[in-house]
Design a protein around this motif. Sequence first.
Motif, PDB file in Angstrom:
ATOM      1  N   PRO A  49       0.800  -1.103   0.157  1.00 44.10           N
ATOM      2  CA  PRO A  49      -0.050   0.135   0.035  1.00 44.10           C
ATOM      3  C   PRO A  49       0.803   1.100   0.130  1.00 44.10           C
ATOM      4  O   PRO A  49       0.572   2.418  -0.525  1.00 44.10           O
ATOM      5  N   ARG A  50       2.018   1.077   0.613  1.00 47.60           N
ATOM      6  CA  ARG A  50       2.871   2.402   0.592  1.00 47.60           C
ATOM      7  C   ARG A  50       3.617   2.634  -0.505  1.00 47.60           C
ATOM      8  O   ARG A  50       3.758   3.939  -0.817  1.00 47.60           O
ATOM      9  N   VAL A  51       3.939   1.557  -1.267  1.00 49.40           N
ATOM     10  CA  VAL A  51       4.581   1.828  -2.656  1.00 49.40           C
ATOM     11  C   VAL A  51       3.472   2.331  -3.694  1.00 49.40           C
ATOM     12  O   VAL A  51       3.837   3.098  -4.415  1.00 49.40           O
ATOM     13  N   PHE A  52       2.421   1.878  -3.428  1.00 47.03           N
ATOM     14  CA  PHE A  52       1.183   2.295  -4.392  1.00 47.03           C
ATOM     15  C   PHE A  52       0.997   3.514  -4.233  1.00 47.03           C
ATOM     16  O   PHE A  52       0.838   4.568  -5.163  1.00 47.03           O
ATOM     17  N   GLU A  53       0.839   4.072  -2.954  1.00 49.38           N
ATOM     18  CA  GLU A  53       0.507   5.601  -2.573  1.00 49.38           C
ATOM     19  C   GLU A  53       1.721   6.475  -3.173  1.00 49.38           C
ATOM     20  O   GLU A  53       1.712   7.557  -3.828  1.00 49.38           O
ATOM     21  N   LEU A  54       2.977   5.909  -3.048  1.00 49.35           N
ATOM     22  CA  LEU A  54       4.124   6.390  -3.389  1.00 49.35           C
ATOM     23  C   LEU A  54       4.152   6.679  -5.061  1.00 49.35           C
ATOM     24  O   LEU A  54       4.604   7.837  -5.407  1.00 49.35           O
ATOM     25  N   VAL A  55       3.878   6.000  -5.780  1.00 48.83           N
ATOM     26  CA  VAL A  55       3.618   6.002  -7.165  1.00 48.83           C
ATOM     27  C   VAL A  55       2.755   7.212  -7.415  1.00 48.83           C
ATOM     28  O   VAL A  55       3.016   7.860  -8.339  1.00 48.83           O
ATOM     29  N   PHE A  56       1.685   7.114  -6.827  1.00 52.20           N
ATOM     30  CA  PHE A  56       0.533   8.255  -7.274  1.00 52.20           C
ATOM     31  C   PHE A  56       1.108   9.621  -6.719  1.00 52.20           C
ATOM     32  O   PHE A  56       0.855  10.551  -7.503  1.00 52.20           O
ATOM     33  N   ARG A  57       1.924   9.423  -5.619  1.00 55.38           N
ATOM     34  CA  ARG A  57       2.456  10.848  -5.059  1.00 55.38           C
ATOM     35  C   ARG A  57       3.096  11.607  -6.304  1.00 55.38           C
ATOM     36  O   ARG A  57       3.561  12.693  -6.494  1.00 55.38           O
ATOM     37  N   VAL A  58       4.171  10.738  -6.830  1.00 57.55           N
ATOM     38  CA  VAL A  58       5.183  11.078  -7.701  1.00 57.55           C
ATOM     39  C   VAL A  58       4.623  11.292  -8.991  1.00 57.55           C
ATOM     40  O   VAL A  58       4.847  12.441  -9.672  1.00 57.55           O
ATOM     41  N   GLY A  59       3.394  10.892  -9.396  1.00 56.62           N
ATOM     42  CA  GLY A  59       2.671  11.223 -10.588  1.00 56.62           C
ATOM     43  C   GLY A  59       1.966  12.565 -10.284  1.00 56.62           C
ATOM     44  O   GLY A  59       1.554  13.517 -11.350  1.00 56.62           O
ATOM     45  N   LEU A  60       1.567  12.976  -9.151  1.00 58.09           N
ATOM     46  CA  LEU A  60       0.938  14.260  -8.901  1.00 58.09           C
ATOM     47  C   LEU A  60       1.830  15.407  -8.643  1.00 58.09           C
ATOM     48  O   LEU A  60       1.666  16.363  -9.377  1.00 58.09           O
ATOM     49  N   GLU A  61       2.905  15.107  -8.033  1.00 52.00           N
ATOM     50  CA  GLU A  61       3.775  16.349  -7.649  1.00 52.00           C
ATOM     51  C   GLU A  61       4.741  16.457  -8.963  1.00 52.00           C
ATOM     52  O   GLU A  61       5.349  17.495  -8.981  1.00 52.00           O
TER      53      GLU A  61
END
Length: 268
Positions: A49-61
């Motif tokens: 779950p943490r890596v999944f959120e990380l991928v989306f954070r990078v995509g947004l920022e």
Amino acid sequence: RVLSSRSEPTLYALTILVVFLMILLGVLMFARARLMTRLANRLDDQLGPRVFELVFRVGLEQPSRTSLQPLDDLAALRHLLAGGALMALLDAPFIPLFFMVLYILHPWVGTTALGFGVVIGILALINSGQAGGVIREGQHQRRQSRDFLLNSLRNADAVQSMGMLESLRLHWLRAHLGETAEQTRSSDLGSLYGTAATVVRNMARVGVTAVSAYLILQLEMSPGLLIAAMILTGRALSPLQSLIAGWPQLVEARLAYRRLAEMLDLYP
């Protein structure tokens, strides 16, 4: 002991004992494999779950850095825990114990087996030195190919309307062919040194058998110790051979761990 005493009850007892020990060894190996698989699943449950959120954070920022690489890195770590390469690495510390037992059987037997073990160890070191750079380059090419395709898919409509599909396809194909070439080099290196290690291991068995037979003729060993020497030689050299075969997986997992650790530090 059976050959010298010609005792059938002793033969039956030793056969039952060996069969029991083999079954026990199989049960322990199966239990270890199940344990490592459960550890791999636990790692995935905790970090997934943490890596999944990380991928989306990078995509947004940072949309330009959007990549699925962290998920691939997590999968590489999970495969390492559940695979055979890590098992061989865990077995490696017991190699000196087997050589010590072989030396106790007879110094010549132990020295012969150790000599072949040194040769396989040298092959493993050469393989690790040559394969590391090839694997890193292959991972870099694969990451570029996937990231380029992922970024292109975001603008699929614009690409199609502007007639850029063929140009993008050629660009992706160049990166993909580079990845394929590096994978081929890595596979060729693994096959070369893996085959060489297999040949040396078979030669080790022949060499240990020949030395043991000579010692039997000189009345310095019993025939039963010859069989024990053959089995122990195979067990001593097996982890080294498995390390050569599984080295690409170990290198890929090490690189994946470094990348994933850096990303988790950047985006806590």
